[in-house]
Design a protein around this motif. Structure first.
Motif, mmCIF file in Angstrom:
data_model
loop_
_atom_site.group_PDB
_atom_site.id
_atom_site.type_symbol
_atom_site.label_atom_id
_atom_site.label_comp_id
_atom_site.label_asym_id
_atom_site.label_seq_id
_atom_site.Cartn_x
_atom_site.Cartn_y
_atom_site.Cartn_z
ATOM 1 N N ASN A 252 0.841 -1.204 0.000
ATOM 2 C CA ASN A 252 0.000 0.000 0.000
ATOM 3 C C ASN A 252 0.871 1.247 0.000
ATOM 4 O OD1 ASN A 252 0.949 0.052 2.617
ATOM 5 N ND2 ASN A 252 -1.016 0.638 3.538
ATOM 6 N N GLN A 256 -3.016 2.876 -1.608
ATOM 7 C CA GLN A 256 -4.057 1.926 -2.008
ATOM 8 C C GLN A 256 -3.437 0.539 -2.119
ATOM 9 O OE1 GLN A 256 -6.044 2.983 -5.618
ATOM 10 N NE2 GLN A 256 -7.487 1.290 -5.546
ATOM 11 N N MET A 257 -4.131 -0.471 -1.594
ATOM 12 C CA MET A 257 -3.595 -1.819 -1.597
ATOM 13 C C MET A 257 -3.498 -2.347 -3.028
ATOM 14 S SD MET A 257 -2.454 -3.455 1.044
ATOM 15 C CE MET A 257 -3.423 -2.701 2.341
ATOM 16 N N GLU A 301 -1.034 -3.222 6.180
ATOM 17 C CA GLU A 301 -0.861 -4.409 5.337
ATOM 18 C C GLU A 301 -1.143 -5.684 6.128
ATOM 19 O OE1 GLU A 301 2.565 -2.679 2.262
ATOM 20 O OE2 GLU A 301 3.131 -3.812 4.035
#
Length: 345
Positions: A252, A256-257, A301
């Motif tokens: 990320n 954004q992942m 995460e």
């Protein structure tokens, strides 16, 4: 919809003590169960099961009843995340779905598991049960992509065309079927040695056995030897497809992942696993997704590891109920995870 904000202080220092702990999720709270209730699950509920082995680490299972609601499942995942954080992120996490539980989970209940109809609010109805697995049995199969997978602890899992590893703790029996191919015969002892060196601290004794020469240890553990199933060479080619795997990096860094495929063919280099990130090892065709959490990965995460795995399963069109998720902190890798890499010392 339930408010999925998890209240604080759900767990106390007692859970750090060795033993088996079971909670039922009731309206966003983890309600501990009595020992007498251990192994009894309502199909409309979700549960958290912690097996704390102290120095040997701990396993954290999220069990989802087949009739549990998405809210209950979401609450279970969030409570499990809270418990994982309370324990310093050390447990290996598993998502278990009723009817598709892993052998690791079933082994926690040697007297068996009972399923009951209903849930917290709907009460008791009928029950059905299944027996648990006490030891470990691995099937070694394939030609190019040779892999071990844990199977039911029974002679019924054996066949003449494959190799098997019977892990009995102090003894690890390597069993070679009369029709097993040369690649399986070579690989089976490597995996047995990996189990010995990483799970048994190098102290277990490896016993090499050919079909028809079964020692007393096998008969004592599995019972009288029945007529074994045959096998075909076509099944090995099918196993190669099932055993295929790919490795993805989870990050990320941009806020954004994102997922980045690093390699779509094993075995992988262990150096690909960077301690500052999380990774997904996709063995979905074999019903398994692994999430590896590096020690240096950021909290976000690590926290969304299960969510990322679920989204990955959806994107890949894998069967959600039949796809097991195993979340591994760095240093707690399982043998079945390590076997996908070139070397692991």
């Amino acid at each position: 919809m339930l408010n999925l904000r998890v209240p604080q202080s759900q767990f106390t220092h007692e859970v750090r003590e060795p033993g088996l702990w079971v909670w039922r999720v009731e309206k966003m709270k983890a309600v501990p169960l009595e020992t007498s209730q251990s192994g009894v699950f309502f199909n409309g509920d979700a549960y958290i099961v912690l097996n704390n082995r102290e120095k040997d680490g701990s396993d954290l299972h999220m069990w989802m009843g087949e009739k549990s609601s998405p809210d209950e499942q979401g609450a279970c995942a969030m409570l499990a995340t809270q418990l994982d954080s309370f324990l310093g992120g050390e447990p290996v996490q598993y998502r278990q779905v009723q009817g598709y539980e892993s052998p690791e989970f079933m082994a926690l209940f040697p007297k068996g598991v009972s399923y009951k109809e209903g849930g917290v609010e709907s009460g008791f109805r009928s029950a059905r049960s299944r027996s648990g697995t006490v030891k470990h049995l691995y099937q070694v199969k394939g030609k190019k992509n040779i892999r071990a997978r844990e199977v039911e602890f029974s002679w019924g899992s054996f066949n003449k065309g494959d190799c098997f590893i019977l892990d009995l703790g102090e003894d690890i029996v390597v069993w070679i079927g009369s029709k097993a191919n040369m690649f399986e015969r070579q690989k089976v002892r490597e995996i047995a040695m990996l189990i010995r060196d990483t799970d048994r601290n190098g102290k277990a004794h490896i016993i090499d056995v050919r079909e028809g020469e079964e020692p007393v240890e096998m008969v004592k553990a599995l019972g009288p030897i029945p007529a074994l199933k045959e096998n075909s060479t076509e099944e090995d080619a099918e196993a190669d497809s099932i055993n295929s795997a790919a490795l993805y990096k989870v990050s990320n860094a941009t806020g954004q992942m994102t997922l980045t495929k690093l390699c779509d063919k094993g075995p992988f280099s262990r150096e690909l696993l960077e301690k500052d990130d999380c990774f997904i090892l996709d063995n979905g065709f074999n019903g398994k997704i692994y999430v590896w959490k590096g020690n240096g990965a950021n909290a976000d995460e690590k926290r969304v590891a299960l969510k990322v795995a679920d989204e990955f399963i959806t994107e890949m069109n894998y069967h959600r109920l039949r796809t097991q998720v195993e979340i591994l902190p760095q240093g707690r890798e399982s043998v079945l995870f390590k076997q996908f890499f070139l070397s692991w010392s």
